[in-house]
Design a protein around this motif. Structure first.
Motif, short mmCIF file in Angstrom:
data_model
loop_
_atom_site.label_atom_id
_atom_site.label_comp_id
_atom_site.label_asym_id
_atom_site.label_seq_id
_atom_site.Cartn_x
_atom_site.Cartn_y
_atom_site.Cartn_z
N ARG A 102 76.04 78.35 19.13
CA ARG A 102 76.87 78.23 20.34
C ARG A 102 78.36 78.25 20.03
O ARG A 102 79.18 78.25 20.93
N GLY A 103 78.70 78.21 18.75
CA GLY A 103 80.10 78.22 18.36
C GLY A 103 80.75 76.85 18.36
O GLY A 103 81.99 76.75 18.35
N TYR A 104 79.95 75.79 18.35
CA TYR A 104 80.53 74.45 18.32
C TYR A 104 81.24 74.23 16.98
O TYR A 104 80.73 74.62 15.93
N ALA A 105 82.37 73.57 17.04
CA ALA A 105 83.11 73.21 15.82
C ALA A 105 82.61 71.89 15.26
O ALA A 105 82.77 71.61 14.08
N ARG A 106 82.01 71.05 16.14
CA ARG A 106 81.48 69.78 15.66
C ARG A 106 80.39 69.28 16.59
O ARG A 106 80.28 69.69 17.74
N ILE A 107 79.62 68.39 16.01
CA ILE A 107 78.56 67.72 16.75
C ILE A 107 78.68 66.23 16.44
O ILE A 107 78.95 65.85 15.29
N SER A 108 78.54 65.40 17.44
CA SER A 108 78.69 63.96 17.29
C SER A 108 77.44 63.26 17.82
O SER A 108 76.62 63.87 18.51
N LEU A 109 77.33 61.97 17.49
CA LEU A 109 76.20 61.20 17.99
C LEU A 109 76.54 59.72 17.98
O LEU A 109 77.47 59.29 17.30
N PRO A 167 66.78 54.12 9.31
CA PRO A 167 66.32 55.45 8.88
C PRO A 167 67.09 56.59 9.55
O PRO A 167 67.39 57.60 8.91
N ALA A 168 67.43 56.42 10.81
CA ALA A 168 68.21 57.46 11.51
C ALA A 168 69.59 57.58 10.89
O ALA A 168 70.07 58.70 10.62
N ARG A 169 70.24 56.45 10.66
CA ARG A 169 71.58 56.50 10.06
C ARG A 169 71.53 57.17 8.69
O ARG A 169 72.39 57.99 8.35
N ALA A 170 70.51 56.86 7.90
CA ALA A 170 70.37 57.48 6.57
C ALA A 170 70.17 58.99 6.70
O ALA A 170 70.76 59.76 5.93
N LEU A 171 69.38 59.42 7.65
CA LEU A 171 69.17 60.85 7.88
C LEU A 171 70.48 61.54 8.23
O LEU A 171 70.83 62.59 7.68
N TYR A 172 71.23 60.96 9.16
CA TYR A 172 72.50 61.57 9.58
C TYR A 172 73.50 61.62 8.43
O TYR A 172 74.17 62.64 8.22
N GLU A 173 73.58 60.54 7.67
CA GLU A 173 74.52 60.50 6.55
C GLU A 173 74.13 61.52 5.47
O GLU A 173 74.99 62.22 4.93
N LYS A 174 72.84 61.65 5.21
CA LYS A 174 72.36 62.64 4.23
C LYS A 174 72.69 64.05 4.69
O LYS A 174 72.94 64.94 3.86
N TYR A 219 82.14 56.98 25.46
CA TYR A 219 81.76 55.78 24.73
C TYR A 219 82.98 54.89 24.47
O TYR A 219 84.11 55.37 24.39
N THR A 220 82.73 53.59 24.32
CA THR A 220 83.76 52.63 23.94
C THR A 220 83.23 51.84 22.74
O THR A 220 82.03 51.88 22.43
N LEU A 221 84.12 51.14 22.07
CA LEU A 221 83.69 50.31 20.94
C LEU A 221 82.60 49.35 21.40
O LEU A 221 82.69 48.76 22.47
N ASP A 222 81.58 49.21 20.56
CA ASP A 222 80.43 48.38 20.89
C ASP A 222 79.85 47.89 19.56
O ASP A 222 79.55 48.72 18.70
N PRO A 223 79.70 46.59 19.35
CA PRO A 223 79.17 46.11 18.08
C PRO A 223 77.73 46.57 17.80
O PRO A 223 77.27 46.49 16.68
N ASN A 224 77.05 47.07 18.83
CA ASN A 224 75.67 47.53 18.66
C ASN A 224 75.57 49.04 18.48
O ASN A 224 74.46 49.57 18.43
N SER A 225 76.71 49.72 18.42
CA SER A 225 76.73 51.17 18.28
C SER A 225 77.55 51.58 17.08
O SER A 225 78.55 50.95 16.74
N VAL A 226 77.12 52.66 16.45
CA VAL A 226 77.90 53.33 15.41
C VAL A 226 77.96 54.81 15.82
O VAL A 226 77.02 55.34 16.41
N PHE A 227 79.09 55.42 15.54
CA PHE A 227 79.34 56.80 15.95
C PHE A 227 79.52 57.67 14.72
O PHE A 227 80.14 57.25 13.74
N TYR A 228 79.00 58.88 14.79
CA TYR A 228 79.10 59.83 13.69
C TYR A 228 79.52 61.19 14.23
O TYR A 228 79.25 61.52 15.40
N THR A 229 80.14 61.98 13.35
CA THR A 229 80.46 63.35 13.70
C THR A 229 80.28 64.23 12.46
O THR A 229 80.34 63.75 11.33
N LEU A 230 80.05 65.50 12.71
CA LEU A 230 79.89 66.48 11.64
C LEU A 230 80.67 67.72 12.03
O LEU A 230 80.44 68.28 13.12
N GLU A 231 81.60 68.12 11.16
CA GLU A 231 82.33 69.37 11.37
C GLU A 231 81.38 70.50 10.98
O GLU A 231 80.78 70.47 9.90
#
Length: 161
Positions: free
Chosen positions: A108-115, A125-132, A144-156
């Protein structure tokens, strides 16, 4: 010995009872693990949004998992609703679904994907998969806003060769 059916990733049918059971299990786990205000999983109506593309992975007639890609901007997508059925975990389905979404995002031509995912041990296990896969922590994105129960990731993303 009969050959086992091939794993197939295809557009998911949001009226299929097998898909609905998987999504119900997903939402139930999210609500059992995180406070209600920290659950960002999409329900069927959210997955039916035109900005969202939804896929299921199946082996023969058995739906084993799902994933969605939401367009946030012309060059930015969000990974949503990635789930492997509890009975099918440990078979590499998450990686196959993630690879499928990343390939689609590049196409689709996306420059990045986030989650967004949870901070609780259930999500380790999900975090390990994304980091790998190369995702790096990032600040909240979109609505989204800061939330102690959430972590955010992005990939260029590099363009598809």
């Amino acid at each position: 010995m009969p050959e086992s059916p091939e794993l197939v990733i295809a557009p998911g049918d949001l009226t299929d009872p097998r898909v609905l059971r998987l999504l119900d299990d997903h939402l139930a786990d999210m609500h059992a693990t995180s406070p209600a205000e920290s659950v960002h999983a999409l329900d069927v109506s959210g997955l039916a949004d035109p900005a969202v593309t939804f896929w299921a992975i199946a082996e023969g007639d058995v739906v084993l998992g799902c994933v969605a890609l939401k367009q946030l901007a012309p060059d930015h997508g969000e990974l949503k609703s990635m789930r492997a059925d509890a009975a099918a975990r440990g078979r590499g389905l998450g990686r196959r679904l993630l690879d499928h979404v990343l390939d689609e995002a590049r196409g689709r031509g996306y420059a990045r994907i986030s989650l967004e995912t949870g901070t609780e041990d259930f999500f380790a296990p999900a975090r390990a998969l994304y980091e790998k896969a190369g995702f790096a922590p990032c600040p909240p994105f979109g609505s989204y806003t800061l939330d102690p129960n959430s972590v955010f990731y992005t990939l260029e993303l590099a363009p598809r060769p």
